[in-house]
Design a protein around this motif. Structure first.
Motif, short mmCIF file in Angstrom:
data_model
loop_
_atom_site.label_atom_id
_atom_site.label_comp_id
_atom_site.label_asym_id
_atom_site.label_seq_id
_atom_site.Cartn_x
_atom_site.Cartn_y
_atom_site.Cartn_z
N TYR A 90 0.45 -1.48 0.34
CA TYR A 90 0.38 0.23 0.24
C TYR A 90 0.55 1.22 0.05
O TYR A 90 1.54 1.04 0.78
N LYS A 127 -4.39 13.42 -2.36
CA LYS A 127 -3.33 11.69 -1.72
C LYS A 127 -4.24 10.79 -3.04
O LYS A 127 -5.65 10.55 -2.26
N ARG A 169 -16.15 -0.09 1.32
CA ARG A 169 -15.58 0.59 0.63
C ARG A 169 -17.07 1.70 0.35
O ARG A 169 -16.41 3.25 0.66
N SER A 210 -10.60 6.89 -3.83
CA SER A 210 -9.62 7.65 -2.85
C SER A 210 -10.43 8.40 -2.26
O SER A 210 -10.83 9.37 -1.80
N ASP A 256 -4.46 6.57 -2.76
CA ASP A 256 -4.38 5.10 -2.12
C ASP A 256 -4.53 4.15 -3.54
O ASP A 256 -4.79 4.59 -4.33
N PRO A 258 -3.79 2.78 -8.94
CA PRO A 258 -4.10 3.75 -8.15
C PRO A 258 -5.31 3.14 -7.73
O PRO A 258 -6.33 2.68 -8.94
N ASP A 259 -6.48 3.37 -6.39
CA ASP A 259 -8.34 3.98 -6.95
C ASP A 259 -7.76 5.51 -6.87
O ASP A 259 -7.99 5.81 -5.88
N GLN A 270 0.41 5.90 -0.89
CA GLN A 270 0.16 6.75 -1.20
C GLN A 270 0.39 7.83 -2.08
O GLN A 270 1.95 8.05 -2.08
#
Length: 279
Positions: free
Chosen positions: A4, A13, A188, A63, A15, A57-58, A6
């Motif tokens: 993980y 930012k 999520r 994110s 995730d 990335p999310d 950032q």
């Protein structure tokens, strides 16, 4: 194993999951709706072991650190800006771009708008956007397959998808997505504001869009015959919109969720594509 991380950008930012040496061949993987970076778990592991630096990335809205509230903040130009900002953070002049579902839509548009930045394109499920748009308008089969998007754009979409322990949201993932991924995605998307942000990708399509033009970079397009959302018309027509080296792979008896339902087959195709275009 992916780790993980950032990724700081002007928008906030992101995730992300990353695997492989940071000085390896850069590969950016973009997930679709309603998923997250974890959809690429299998691919990240293999790419990292193949001396690539693979980053998933999310995306915007997924994110928590990049979750603006306005629909206009989810227009395609904003999504492309995120891709460029992530590349800027890592100092990537050129990189391989992989996208599934909405991530594929972003990837197609990115390759059309910034071919100098893209070493190779791999699009999964969603075809080139020009024939896809034509099919939605003019092909009855694709028009019916895409009817769900109107429900996603409606004001009551969040309530409908999350009712009864997110029953309708969970149904979207069947068949093909592993249960542990479904549980992760649902958790999520039940966070405050998360599902609205994800649905705003659909709502923002009302605010513009047009022809993206031909793709000149080496392209792999993977489509599956049991995809309920994407029919064959635009899938087959995509070849007419790629002027660079092009490979089309049709997977029989596989649903929309290709990277998770058949990870070994898809990852093999992806690696072959990367190896075939080292520069």
């Amino acid at each position: 194993m992916a780790e993980y991380i950032q990724i700081p950008t002007p928008a906030g930012k992101f995730d992300a999951l990353a695997a492989g040496p940071e000085d390896g061949r850069p590969v950016l993987l973009l997930h679709g709706f309603p998923e997250a970076a974890v959809q690429w778990s299998e691919q990240l592991s293999v790419l990292g072991g193949a001396e690539c630096f693979a980053v998933a990335p999310d995306q915007r809205g997924y994110s928590p650190g990049v979750r603006p509230q306005q629909v206009a903040d989810y227009r395609m130009e904003e999504l492309l800006g995120d891709v460029l900002a992530i590349a800027e953070h890592f100092g990537w002049q050129r990189f391989d771009l992989v996208g599934h579902d909405w991530g594929a839509a972003v990837a197609w548009t990115m390759a059309a708008a910034h071919p100098d930045r893209i070493r190779t394109l791999t699009a999964v499920s969603v075809p080139h956007l020009d024939p896809f748009g034509d099919a939605v308008r003019n092909d009855e089969d694709q028009h019916q397959r895409s009817a769900y998007t109107q429900a996603f754009q409606s004001a009551g979409a969040e309530k409908a998808l999350l009712a009864d322990n997110a029953k309708k949201l969970r149904q979207i993932y069947y068949p093909g997505v592993p249960q542990h991924h479904i549980d992760d995605y649902v958790q999520r998307l039940t966070e405050p504001g998360a599902l609205t942000a994800a649905l705003n990708w659909y709502r923002a399509t009302r605010l513009g869009g047009g022809q993206i033009g031909p793709i000149t970079v080496p392209t792999l397009y993977v489509w599956s015959t049991e995809d309920v959302a994407i029919g064959s018309t635009a899938a087959m027509a995509t070849a007419d919109h790629v002027t660079g080296p092009y490979r089309f792979e049709m997977l029989e008896d596989i649903s929309h969720w290709i990277p998770e339902e058949t990870p070994e087959t898809f990852t093999r195709l992806l690696l072959q594509h990367l190896v075939s275009h080292p520069e």
